[in-house]
Design a protein around this motif. Structure first.
Motif, PDB file in Angstrom:
ATOM      1  N   CYS A  72       0.828  -1.200   0.000  1.00 28.21           N
ATOM      2  CA  CYS A  72       0.000   0.000   0.000  1.00 28.21           C
ATOM      3  C   CYS A  72       0.865   1.255   0.000  1.00 28.21           C
ATOM      4  O   CYS A  72       0.533   2.257  -0.641  1.00 28.21           O
TER       5      CYS A  72
ATOM      6  N   GLY B 201       1.162   4.534  -2.961  1.00 29.58           N
ATOM      7  CA  GLY B 201       1.012   5.956  -2.714  1.00 29.58           C
ATOM      8  C   GLY B 201       2.242   6.781  -2.960  1.00 29.58           C
ATOM      9  O   GLY B 201       2.150   7.924  -3.386  1.00 29.58           O
TER      10      GLY B 201
ATOM     11  N   PHE C 293      -3.873   8.790  -2.846  1.00 26.81           N
ATOM     12  CA  PHE C 293      -3.713   7.655  -1.956  1.00 26.81           C
ATOM     13  C   PHE C 293      -3.881   8.062  -0.500  1.00 26.81           C
ATOM     14  O   PHE C 293      -4.515   7.366   0.287  1.00 26.81           O
ATOM     15  N   ASP C 294      -3.325   9.204  -0.120  1.00 27.87           N
ATOM     16  CA  ASP C 294      -3.385   9.644   1.267  1.00 27.87           C
ATOM     17  C   ASP C 294      -4.830   9.816   1.722  1.00 27.87           C
ATOM     18  O   ASP C 294      -5.177   9.525   2.862  1.00 27.87           O
ATOM     19  N   SER C 295      -5.687  10.268   0.826  1.00 32.10           N
ATOM     20  CA  SER C 295      -7.087  10.458   1.182  1.00 32.10           C
ATOM     21  C   SER C 295      -7.834   9.136   1.302  1.00 32.10           C
ATOM     22  O   SER C 295      -8.892   9.067   1.918  1.00 32.10           O
ATOM     23  N   ALA C 296      -7.270   8.073   0.717  1.00 33.81           N
ATOM     24  CA  ALA C 296      -7.945   6.776   0.739  1.00 33.81           C
ATOM     25  C   ALA C 296      -7.583   5.943   1.960  1.00 33.81           C
ATOM     26  O   ALA C 296      -8.314   5.024   2.318  1.00 33.81           O
ATOM     27  N   VAL C 297      -6.464   6.253   2.601  1.00 29.94           N
ATOM     28  CA  VAL C 297      -5.974   5.422   3.703  1.00 29.94           C
ATOM     29  C   VAL C 297      -6.684   5.775   5.008  1.00 29.94           C
ATOM     30  O   VAL C 297      -6.839   6.942   5.351  1.00 29.94           O
ATOM     31  N   ASN C 298      -7.094   4.758   5.743  1.00 32.46           N
ATOM     32  CA  ASN C 298      -7.675   4.952   7.067  1.00 32.46           C
ATOM     33  C   ASN C 298      -6.565   4.880   8.112  1.00 32.46           C
ATOM     34  O   ASN C 298      -5.774   3.934   8.118  1.00 32.46           O
TER      35      ASN C 298
ATOM     36  N   GLN D 229      -7.900   2.862  -4.487  1.00 29.15           N
ATOM     37  CA  GLN D 229      -9.092   2.959  -3.652  1.00 29.15           C
ATOM     38  C   GLN D 229      -9.334   1.662  -2.891  1.00 29.15           C
ATOM     39  O   GLN D 229      -9.657   1.674  -1.701  1.00 29.15           O
TER      40      GLN D 229
ATOM     41  N   GLY E 270      -6.843   1.436  -0.043  1.00 30.21           N
ATOM     42  CA  GLY E 270      -7.221   2.310   1.064  1.00 30.21           C
ATOM     43  C   GLY E 270      -8.364   1.745   1.876  1.00 30.21           C
ATOM     44  O   GLY E 270      -8.362   1.818   3.107  1.00 30.21           O
ATOM     45  N   ASP E 271      -9.335   1.137   1.198  1.00 26.31           N
ATOM     46  CA  ASP E 271     -10.479   0.552   1.890  1.00 26.31           C
ATOM     47  C   ASP E 271     -10.090  -0.675   2.711  1.00 26.31           C
ATOM     48  O   ASP E 271     -10.827  -1.074   3.613  1.00 26.31           O
TER      49      ASP E 271
END
Length: 382
Positions: A26, A30, A51-56, A300, A303-304
């Protein structure tokens, strides 16, 4: 590293930073994709932002509850120990069990590493954990996450809180006092990643029959009263195969049997190492990195599938710190062990004494020489 699952790195092909672990996979997506593709896809900032916005991200080690004890540095320095836990949640109300437990030990120079698994059935002492009203127990390692995830007064378990107790337990087993980062990986999400990539090509080292799936991917029927399944079985034959998402996930769940005798969790550990290495190769192939639509779907899905804690650092920070770590500089380690009891008296798994010596070498910073002197620990993936 010679051999291994997935496609071999061809001579003359551009070297790539592909660490065969879920978290590193992962991270690469990113932080390093544009470097690998020569900038032909999109600008680096756009990839990082996507990618940063997709990672929890979550507090997996209890740092925030401890009063903001997360360690912040201007840069990331080795050696590093990263705890990776795979879960297979089937019911949101059921406490999660750690289906796969791996540690990535990166050496001080940040350009080589060792990946090893801990059997989920390893018999351990799980420490008391007041957050979950847990008084401690001696039981199998994978139960630590379930016990720690219980939140008094609430119906739903908290997987991040469960990770904290699991990390404390793994620390007791290995003597690694502090993990620098950690991640929870949802196995169901990884099926989505594989499908987003168009499948994954990997090397299967033994003929394996599925206990859970039919050849068409549907679930086999549980026998009346339990004790096994009915119906035809999906088969994974030895050799290089291209697997769909459900096939790859099913394969890594199987325990290899020879002459009707299971090798415990060790075959499954090997399958998982084959899988993550093949995923890394596939995700970084030209078929993915030069296809904007496919790349976006993969990012995506990744990230999920991931909950990450860098204890003060972003996942992207680790991507840049580990940019010189190559797939052929990752050693896959198999720590030998065996059963405690058999049949109805089976209590779990144990390590052989050499595992404690390996952990001591990690703590002392002498793991390179230790593995050279104990080559039998290298897990041959092919």
């Amino acid at each position: 590293m010679s051999g291994g699952g997935g496609r071999r790195i061809r001579e003359g092909r551009r070297r790539k930073s592909a660490v065969p672990t879920w978290a590193r996979l992962c991270t690469i997506l990113g932080a390093v994709l544009v470097m690998l593709s020569g900038g032909v896809l999109v600008g680096l900032e756009a990839v990082l932002a996507r990618f940063d916005s997709a990672v929890n991200e979550d507090d997996l080690f209890g740092d925030e509850a401890a009063g903001g004890a997360a360690e912040k540095k201007s840069d990331i320095k080795g050696p590093l120990n990263i705890l990776l836990v795979g879960i297979d949640p089937r019911n949101p109300e059921t406490p999660p069990l750690a289906d796969s437990i791996m540690v990535l030990h990166v050496t001080e120079t940040l350009d080589s590493a060792y990946l090893f698994s801990l059997p989920r059935d390893l018999l351990v002492d799980i420490p008391r954990f007041p957050k979950a009203d847990f008084s401690g127990d001696r039981t199998k390692l994978n139960a630590a996450m379930a016990y720690g995830s219980r939140v008094p007064g609430k119906k739903l378990p908290n997987a991040s809180q469960g990770f904290e107790l699991l990390s404390l337990t793994v620390s007791k087993v290995t003597g690694i006092k502090r993990f620098d980062a950690g991640a929870i990986i949802n196995f169901g999400g990884f099926q989505k990643i594989v499908d987003a990539m168009g499948g994954v090509t990997m090397y299967i080292d033994q003929n394996v029959r599925s206990e859970h799936r039919r050849p068409d991917g549907t679930h086999r029927t549980l026998k009346p009263g339990g004790g096994g399944y009915l119906g035809p079985q999906a088969q994974y034959k030895k050799g290089t195969r291209h697997l769909l998402g459900w096939q790859a996930l099913d394969y890594v769940r199987q325990r290899y049997q020879k002459n009707g005798v299971s090798d415990g969790d060790y075959g499954r550990q090997r399958h998982q190492q084959q899988f993550v290495r093949a995923m890394a190769d596939q995700a970084l192939s030209k078929d993915v990195v030069t296809n904007p639509l496919k790349l976006d779907r993969v990012i995506q899905a990744a990230g999920d599938s991931l909950v990450f804690s860098g204890r003060g650092h972003k996942l992207i920070d680790f991507g840049f710190a580990l940019r010189n770590l190559r797939s052929d500089s990752i050693q896959m380690i198999r720590l030998p062990g065996g059963n405690i009891g058999t049949g109805s008296n089976y209590r779990g798994e144990r390590f052989e004494p050499i595992a404690a010596e390996f952990f001591a070498a990690i703590r002392a910073g002498t793991v390179d020489s230790f593995v050279i002197n104990n080559p039998e620990l290298l897990n041959k993936l092919k």
